[in-house]
Design a protein around this motif. Structure first.
Motif, PDB file in Angstrom:
ATOM      1  N   GLY A  56      23.751  42.257  50.926  1.00  0.00           N
ATOM      2  CA  GLY A  56      23.565  43.453  50.114  1.00  0.00           C
ATOM      3  C   GLY A  56      24.544  43.622  48.974  1.00  0.00           C
ATOM      4  N   GLU A  57      24.527  44.823  48.403  1.00  0.00           N
ATOM      5  CA  GLU A  57      25.387  45.130  47.261  1.00  0.00           C
ATOM      6  C   GLU A  57      26.859  44.968  47.596  1.00  0.00           C
ATOM      7  N   ASP A  58      27.209  45.158  48.877  1.00  0.00           N
ATOM      8  CA  ASP A  58      28.605  45.136  49.306  1.00  0.00           C
ATOM      9  C   ASP A  58      29.070  43.746  49.730  1.00  0.00           C
ATOM     10  N   ARG A  59      28.263  42.692  49.473  1.00  0.00           N
ATOM     11  CA  ARG A  59      28.560  41.380  50.038  1.00  0.00           C
ATOM     12  C   ARG A  59      29.889  40.808  49.565  1.00  0.00           C
ATOM     13  N   PHE A  60      30.249  41.020  48.297  1.00  0.00           N
ATOM     14  CA  PHE A  60      31.517  40.510  47.785  1.00  0.00           C
ATOM     15  C   PHE A  60      32.690  41.309  48.346  1.00  0.00           C
ATOM     16  N   ALA A  61      32.591  42.627  48.281  1.00  0.00           N
ATOM     17  CA  ALA A  61      33.684  43.475  48.737  1.00  0.00           C
ATOM     18  C   ALA A  61      33.914  43.323  50.239  1.00  0.00           C
ATOM     19  N   ALA A  62      32.836  43.207  51.027  1.00  0.00           N
ATOM     20  CA  ALA A  62      32.987  43.040  52.468  1.00  0.00           C
ATOM     21  C   ALA A  62      33.670  41.720  52.790  1.00  0.00           C
ATOM     22  N   ALA A  63      33.318  40.669  52.067  1.00  0.00           N
ATOM     23  CA  ALA A  63      33.956  39.370  52.283  1.00  0.00           C
ATOM     24  C   ALA A  63      35.431  39.433  51.916  1.00  0.00           C
ATOM     25  N   ARG A  65      37.386  42.106  51.997  1.00  0.00           N
ATOM     26  CA  ARG A  65      38.088  42.885  53.017  1.00  0.00           C
ATOM     27  C   ARG A  65      38.396  42.014  54.243  1.00  0.00           C
ATOM     28  N   TRP A  66      37.422  41.210  54.634  1.00  0.00           N
ATOM     29  CA  TRP A  66      37.621  40.303  55.760  1.00  0.00           C
ATOM     30  C   TRP A  66      38.733  39.304  55.453  1.00  0.00           C
ATOM     31  N   TRP A  67      38.727  38.763  54.237  1.00  0.00           N
ATOM     32  CA  TRP A  67      39.747  37.789  53.844  1.00  0.00           C
ATOM     33  C   TRP A  67      41.133  38.424  53.811  1.00  0.00           C
ATOM     34  N   ASP A  68      41.219  39.654  53.315  1.00  0.00           N
ATOM     35  CA  ASP A  68      42.508  40.343  53.287  1.00  0.00           C
ATOM     36  C   ASP A  68      43.065  40.508  54.699  1.00  0.00           C
ATOM     37  N   GLU A  69      42.194  40.873  55.646  1.00  0.00           N
ATOM     38  CA  GLU A  69      42.627  41.020  57.035  1.00  0.00           C
ATOM     39  C   GLU A  69      43.044  39.675  57.613  1.00  0.00           C
ATOM     40  N   LEU A  70      42.270  38.632  57.304  1.00  0.00           N
ATOM     41  CA  LEU A  70      42.541  37.302  57.852  1.00  0.00           C
ATOM     42  C   LEU A  70      43.879  36.766  57.363  1.00  0.00           C
ATOM     43  N   ARG A  71      44.097  36.814  56.058  1.00  0.00           N
ATOM     44  CA  ARG A  71      45.344  36.247  55.517  1.00  0.00           C
ATOM     45  C   ARG A  71      46.549  37.125  55.845  1.00  0.00           C
ATOM     46  N   GLY A  72      46.296  38.416  56.105  1.00  0.00           N
ATOM     47  CA  GLY A  72      47.392  39.306  56.445  1.00  0.00           C
ATOM     48  C   GLY A  72      47.985  39.048  57.813  1.00  0.00           C
ATOM     49  N   THR A  73      47.197  38.477  58.730  1.00  0.00           N
ATOM     50  CA  THR A  73      47.679  38.215  60.091  1.00  0.00           C
ATOM     51  C   THR A  73      47.918  36.735  60.367  1.00  0.00           C
ATOM     52  N   ALA A  74      47.559  35.869  59.446  1.00  0.00           N
ATOM     53  CA  ALA A  74      47.679  34.433  59.676  1.00  0.00           C
ATOM     54  C   ALA A  74      49.140  33.972  59.616  1.00  0.00           C
ATOM     55  N   GLN A  75      49.461  32.980  60.430  1.00  0.00           N
ATOM     56  CA  GLN A  75      50.753  32.312  60.373  1.00  0.00           C
ATOM     57  C   GLN A  75      50.566  31.004  59.594  1.00  0.00           C
ATOM     58  N   THR A 330      41.706  39.461  42.558  1.00  0.00           N
ATOM     59  CA  THR A 330      41.642  38.094  43.070  1.00  0.00           C
ATOM     60  C   THR A 330      40.565  37.331  42.314  1.00  0.00           C
ATOM     61  N   SER A 331      40.535  36.021  42.508  1.00  0.00           N
ATOM     62  CA  SER A 331      39.499  35.212  41.876  1.00  0.00           C
ATOM     63  C   SER A 331      38.118  35.616  42.374  1.00  0.00           C
ATOM     64  N   LEU A 332      38.003  36.000  43.654  1.00  0.00           N
ATOM     65  CA  LEU A 332      36.705  36.423  44.181  1.00  0.00           C
ATOM     66  C   LEU A 332      36.259  37.725  43.539  1.00  0.00           C
ATOM     67  N   ARG A 333      37.181  38.647  43.339  1.00  0.00           N
ATOM     68  CA  ARG A 333      36.804  39.908  42.700  1.00  0.00           C
ATOM     69  C   ARG A 333      36.370  39.682  41.255  1.00  0.00           C
ATOM     70  N   LEU A 334      37.018  38.740  40.569  1.00  0.00           N
ATOM     71  CA  LEU A 334      36.582  38.408  39.212  1.00  0.00           C
ATOM     72  C   LEU A 334      35.187  37.801  39.228  1.00  0.00           C
ATOM     73  N   ALA A 335      34.938  36.906  40.194  1.00  0.00           N
ATOM     74  CA  ALA A 335      33.609  36.304  40.300  1.00  0.00           C
ATOM     75  C   ALA A 335      32.558  37.373  40.528  1.00  0.00           C
ATOM     76  N   ALA A 336      32.866  38.353  41.374  1.00  0.00           N
ATOM     77  CA  ALA A 336      31.927  39.438  41.637  1.00  0.00           C
ATOM     78  C   ALA A 336      31.670  40.267  40.377  1.00  0.00           C
ATOM     79  N   ALA A 337      32.724  40.482  39.578  1.00  0.00           N
ATOM     80  CA  ALA A 337      32.574  41.259  38.348  1.00  0.00           C
ATOM     81  C   ALA A 337      31.727  40.516  37.319  1.00  0.00           C
TER      82      ALA A 337
END
Length: 435
Positions: A56-63, A65-75, A330-337
């Motif tokens: 849907g319309e939120d596909r870029f933003a949802a991805a 958000r998931w990436w932000d959570e993933l990289r925020g907890t990764a070692q 981020t590069s993904l947000r630019l791609a979405a724009a």
């Protein structure tokens, strides 16, 4: 959307020579192969440590958000610290928010990279899992003995047969002449199937694409594979770059361009840079990209005129836009724009997208959507998924896609011929063009 897992990633410097694609094991699920290559360098990986699918319309933003959570907890242990090291995600996004095809962001378990003479291996595990046995350098001793052998495939018509495509183009031209839309990009598909009903392997396809189309970006993400000449956006060290392609001419017999433009009628540069149809099509595409980048960049450089990009099968009008990032995106947000640009949708965007849905007769899926990768800093490369094919869920067939920009001066038969030329890349990669 389920919570992102906690990951551990480690990147080690290694010595890698030769073809990166030969390291892909033949037994790997082709939907778990990832690649981003140009001129022999780039990233090749396989396996899946984590993945998210969005719609849907939120596909870029949802991805994101998931990436932000993933990289925020990764070692992350990264002794190389270059773009593409550490934790890296590969993505492929549906062209339309209404597509039934999910958009995908995936983190491979193994990633081999090479850049400017430096090489590395990244391994990723989920928290609680042990590291794979042995040293990562052992991965580099592999060599796929079957990579040069394409699968036996057969081709059939897609949603609209080739014989019916000029009529679709004519309806698009009618909508333009009526003033409903200035430009619309229309695409068609064909279907290829494994002749023996086996899974279609992607490593041989990538190998043939990378060898023949080395100047493009050869990619694979979640079963989508191709060689795109169009860089939607590259973000690296605070600089953004986008390459716009629109305006196409067939390249006869692979003849290279002369070093300097000539005045002879056979020089494609003379035709492309003087063709009102191609220049109008290109101008629409450049304008859409510059308007999307402007809120994010200062010192945005937009070339006054395009140049001619030479590829094995075609020539394109091309423009490279560059700017300094100020928005922190981020590069993904630019791609979405930036998505969808006029090069793959049309102008005005919303009207062109509606016309595409009414005339094409198919769901594009992830064709003509952003495809690429980003690292933990948000830097990365995102191309437009062109000259590509998408594996079916059963992995035994694939849809190939090709399209072209339609303006008032377009000729329906010429537009059909253009799609046939653009299908050449994937037909060659699949071993179909030589039969």
């Amino acid at each position: 959307m389920s919570p992102a897992p906690r990951l551990r990633a480690r990147t080690l410097a290694v010595d890698v020579t030769g073809d990166l694609l030969t390291r892909i094991p033949d037994e790997v699920d082709p939907r778990e192969v990832v690649a981003w290559l140009r001129e022999g360098d780039g990233l090749v990986g396989w396996g899946c440590a984590a993945e998210v699918r969005t719609h849907g319309e939120d596909r870029f933003a949802a991805a994101e958000r998931w990436w932000d959570e993933l990289r925020g907890t990764a070692q992350v242990e990264d002794e190389v610290r270059l773009p593409g090291t550490g934790l890296v995600a590969f993505g492929s996004f549906a062209f339309s928010p209404g597509s039934a095809d999910p958009s995908v962001l995936t983190v491979p378990r193994v990633l081999i990279g090479r850049r400017d003479g430096l090489a590395w291996v990244t391994q990723v595990v989920v928290e609680g899992e042990p590291w794979p046995p042995g040293h990562p350098v052992e991965l580099l001793g592999r060599s796929n003995p079957h990579i040069s052998t394409p699968d036996p495939l057969v081709e059939s018509e897609g949603a609209v047969p080739a014989s019916g495509w000029p009529a679709v183009i004519s309806r698009g031209i009618d909508r333009i002449v009526a003033g409903e839309v200035d430009k619309v990009v229309l695409a068609r598909d064909v279907v290829v199937r494994h002749d023996l009903g086996h899974v279609v392997r992607l490593a041989p396809v990538l190998e043939r694409l990378e060898c023949r189309y080395a100047a493009t970006w050869t990619f694979a993400v979640a079963g989508l594979v191709g060689a795109t000449p169009e860089m939607l956006v590259r973000l690296q060290g605070g600089r953004a770059r986008s390459r716009v392609l629109a305006g196409t001419m067939r390249r006869a017999n692979g003849i290279p361009l002369p070093a300097e433009p000539t005045t002879g009628p056979s020089d494609p540069r003379l035709h492309l840079v003087s063709s009102a149809k191609d220049l109008d099509e290109h101008a629409y595409a450049v304008r859409s990209v510059s308007e999307a980048l402007a809120p994010h960049c200062t010192d945005l450089h937009v070339p006054e005129a395009p140049y001619v990009l030479e590829l094995p099968d075609v020539y394109h009008l091309a423009s490279d836009l560059t700017g300094t990032m100020v928005s922190g995106a981020t590069s993904l947000r630019l791609a979405a724009a930036l998505h969808p640009t006029a090069a793959v949708c049309g102008t005005p965007t919303d009207v062109a997208a509606r016309v595409i849905g009414e005339l094409e007769g198919m769901d594009r899926g992830r064709y003509a959507g952003p495809v690429g990768w980003m690292d933990g800093s948000g830097d990365g490369d995102w191309g437009i998924a062109l000259r590509c094919g998408e594996l079916a869920p059963d992995r035994r067939s694939m849809r190939l896609f090709a399209g072209g920009g339609i303006v008032a001066a377009s000729d329906p038969e010429a537009e059909l011929a253009e799609t046939e030329v653009k299908l050449t890349a994937m037909r060659h990669a699949l071993g179909l063009a030589t039969r």
